[in-house]
Design an enzyme around this catalytic site. Structure first.
Site, PDB file in Angstrom:
ATOM      1  N   LYS A  76       0.859  -1.339   0.098  1.00  0.00           N
ATOM      2  CA  LYS A  76       0.050  -0.087  -0.128  1.00  0.00           C
ATOM      3  C   LYS A  76       0.935   1.254   0.025  1.00  0.00           C
ATOM      4  O   LYS A  76       2.134   1.565   0.626  1.00  0.00           O
ATOM      5  CB  LYS A  76      -0.990   0.093   1.243  1.00  0.00           C
ATOM      6  CG  LYS A  76      -2.030   1.151   1.413  1.00  0.00           C
ATOM      7  CD  LYS A  76      -3.083   0.989   2.521  1.00  0.00           C
ATOM      8  CE  LYS A  76      -3.860   2.034   2.332  1.00  0.00           C
ATOM      9  NZ  LYS A  76      -4.950   1.998   3.692  1.00  0.00           N
ATOM     10  N   SER A 151      -9.763   1.911   2.682  1.00  0.00           N
ATOM     11  CA  SER A 151      -8.923   2.668   1.843  1.00  0.00           C
ATOM     12  C   SER A 151      -7.840   1.779   1.288  1.00  0.00           C
ATOM     13  O   SER A 151      -7.184   2.217   0.122  1.00  0.00           O
ATOM     14  CB  SER A 151      -8.333   3.705   2.807  1.00  0.00           C
ATOM     15  OG  SER A 151      -7.235   3.325   3.744  1.00  0.00           O
ATOM     16  N   SER A 175     -10.066  -0.304   7.083  1.00  0.00           N
ATOM     17  CA  SER A 175      -9.399   0.002   5.745  1.00  0.00           C
ATOM     18  C   SER A 175      -8.879  -1.426   5.261  1.00  0.00           C
ATOM     19  O   SER A 175      -8.404  -1.515   3.946  1.00  0.00           O
ATOM     20  CB  SER A 175      -8.486   1.062   5.628  1.00  0.00           C
ATOM     21  OG  SER A 175      -9.243   2.031   5.650  1.00  0.00           O
TER      22      SER A 175
END
Lengths: 485, 105
Positions: A76, A151, A175
């Site tokens: 990420k 997210s 997330s």
């Protein structure tokens, strides 16, 4: 179909294949498929090839490259990677090359894994759909008209599309688990403090936690084992040695009690298909020898409100560092303060500004006690309620999200509707407990549904045992768009 | 509506955000909605409840205050918007008459 991380590592360690071959295949899959998905903000072929050669050289020299030997991983883009651009999905950090690497990334690579790229995300991890990425949304591989969740949407999409078997995400209010649910994969949030936050760009420091996103529970356990553990570079790191969770995976559900959280499993917010899949999972747990009881978390309905004061308050403080002075974007103004303002106006997107505004308001003179201090007390109530619930159950459970993946644009203009998709995941973050989402079926349109399991702080062993037991009954969802079920 | 336009302008100033007219308008409505929702926690009785700032009972971590390796200065400076003589160059914050460390230009 992509092989599992455990199988790749075993084959690379035994000399049956090479890390270079595995990584080359992953790069080809990304090249062929990611124009449609946008799971990656950038692919790092040079880094990946050179890392793969190191792993192969270790095998040739008779050394063990580690338990994740040759496993391609998506990171990420909120995790710092030395010399590799890291943007957090924000224009304000476009072009920034961190001078250091996050501990979770370093540990994963030290265990033999190979980073192949940085994954798409909502800007500064603020969002539930990946639509807040400054570089365009990632799409759900199960239906590209729909969001992958957020997210960590790019990480979930990269795994669900079959590009990589493993990605790292971060979970502040859900997330990791919510996008895992919406994409039909496994996503796990460790106990707060179990995985070092060093090099994880801060959103809400008392809630943020790094964790694995994989196609199956055993791979999540493998990654957890590699990244968890004390780190002198994170002052909130838990000093204890983490449990060996791989030993728990075969123990089964016999004698385990699952507590269904009443407030997070029923009601109008839940789509009927989600409730149906959840109920089927409970039946499967009972059939496998587990016990199912009802528990109550009376403060749960207020957890969302408390979260939407605490997280923005911490974010408004953390994001003050983006001032156009030392790194990232600078838009020159007439004074230092004017430069701050112009830089932040140009560099931050809507959602980030909204949360900075909300947090600044909640912390400002005259409102602090009414909002922020009150929210911290609600946090204590949530922790107390969890403790009472765990008196009656080994693990707790609920659907991971009240709905399946929604359409792009469907909720992007309604912040309150968007927040609803984190209803079930947020309470755990307030308590700092670990949680996991595993696939538990599809709706009639073929969209995946997630089953969430929660455990008390530090009890990842119990969490993985329960998750592996549920997965043994329900199986895993095929990745890579099609293939056999 | 719990937040006024004037509140939004004031908070934007505190947060060093230069909002457009359109953003001020939009945030006034949205922040009101979110705060009205969040304000429901006021219904809860928290009279005898202590606040939680951190979820786990961890103690402070201390280490010996000994010099050790640090990250490379050049690597940091290479990422700054502007540098001069081994420093990050920033806009003046004090005027000449203030006599502070604002020199440079």
């Amino acid at each position: 179909m992509t092989p599992r991380a455990t199988d790749i590592a075993a084959a690379v360690r035994a000399g049956g294949t090479t890390a270079s071959e595995v990584v080359e295949a992953a790069l080809e899959r990304i090249e062929a498929g990611d124009d449609e998905i946008s799971a990656f903000l950038r692919v790092t072929p040079d880094h990946a090839r050179s890392r793969a050669r190191e792993v192969d050289a270790a095998v040739e020299a008779g050394r063990d490259p580690g338990p994740l030997a040759g496993v391609p991983v998506g990171m990420k883009d909120v995790l710092c990677t030395e010399g590799v651009e890291t943007t957090c999905g924000s224009r304000i950090l476009a072009g920034w090359h961190p001078p250091y690497t996050a501990t979770a990334v370093a540990r994963l690579e030290a265990a033999g894994a190979v980073m192949v790229g940085k994954t798409n995300m909502d800007e500064f991890a603020m969002g539930s759909s990946n639509e807040n990425s400054a570089f365009g949304p990632a799409r759900n591989p199960c239906d590209t008209e729909r969001v992958p969740g957020g997210s960590s949407g790019g990480s979930a999409a990269a795994v669900a599309a079959g590009f990589v078997p493993v990605a790292l995400g971060s979970d502040t209010g859900g997330s990791i688990r919510q996008p895992a649910s919406l994409c039909g994969i496994v996503g796990m949030k460790p106990t707060y403090g179990r995985v070092s936050r060093y090099g994880l760009v801060a959103f809400a420091s008392s809630l943020d936690q790094v964790g694995p996103m994989t196609t199956n529970v055993a791979d999540a356990a493998l990654v957890y084992g590699a990244i968890a553990g004390p780190d002198a570079l994170d002052a909130t790191s838990i000093p204890d040695t983490p449990p060996d969770v791989t030993a728990e995976l075969e123990r089964g559900l016999e004698g385990m009690t699952f507590g269904v959280i009443e407030e997070l499993s029923r009601g109008d917010a839940f789509e009927p298909a989600v409730i149906a899949a959840f109920e089927r999972t409970l039946s499967a747990i009972e059939a496998a020898g587990g016990r199912v009881v009802e528990v109550s978390l009376p403060s749960a309905p207020h957890a969302l409100s408390a979260y939407y004061l605490i997280a923005p308050a911490e974010a408004s403080s953390n994001l003050a560092r983006f001032d156009g002075m030392r790194y990232g974007l600078r838009v020159e103004g007439e004074s230092a303060e004017d430069t701050n303002r112009r830089t932040r106006e140009a560099g931050f997107g809507d959602e980030v500004k909204r949360r900075i505004m909300l947090g600044t308001y909640a912390l400002s003179a005259g409102y602090y006690d009414a909002y922020y201090a009150k929210a911290q007390k609600v946090r204590s109530l949530v922790i107390r309620d969890f403790a009472a619930a765990y008196a009656d159950a080994d693990v707790l459970c609920s659907p991971t999200s009240p709905s399946v993946a929604f359409r792009l644009g469907e909720r992007s203009h309604d912040p309150l509707a968007m927040d609803q998709s984190d209803l079930c995941t947020i309470p755990t973050n307030l308590a700092g407990h670990p949680g996991i989402s595993v696939w538990c079926g599809d709706d009639a349109a073929g969209l995946p549904i997630g089953f969430q399991i929660l455990a008390p702080a530090l009890e990842e062993a119990r969490l993985f045992r329960a998750a592996a037991g549920v997965e043994a009954e329900l199986g895993t969802r095929a990745v890579g768009g099609g293939g056999e079920p | 509506m719990s937040i006024s336009r004037a509140d939004v302008v004031h908070v934007a100033k505190l947060a060093r955000l230069e909002l457009t007219e359109e953003e001020i308008e939009q945030f006034t409505g949205q922040l009101s909605d979110i705060l009205d929702h969040a304000a429901r926690i006021r219904e809860l009785d928290t009279e005898d409840v202590a606040p939680t700032a951190h979820p786990l009972p961890l103690a402070n971590v201390m280490r010996e205050d000994e010099p050790g390796p640090t990250l490379d200065r050049e690597a940091f400076l290479s990422q700054a918007p502007a540098c001069e003589d081994g420093y990050v160059r920033v806009p003046r914050i004090l005027d000449e008459s203030g006599g502070g460390p604002g020199g440079g230009s």
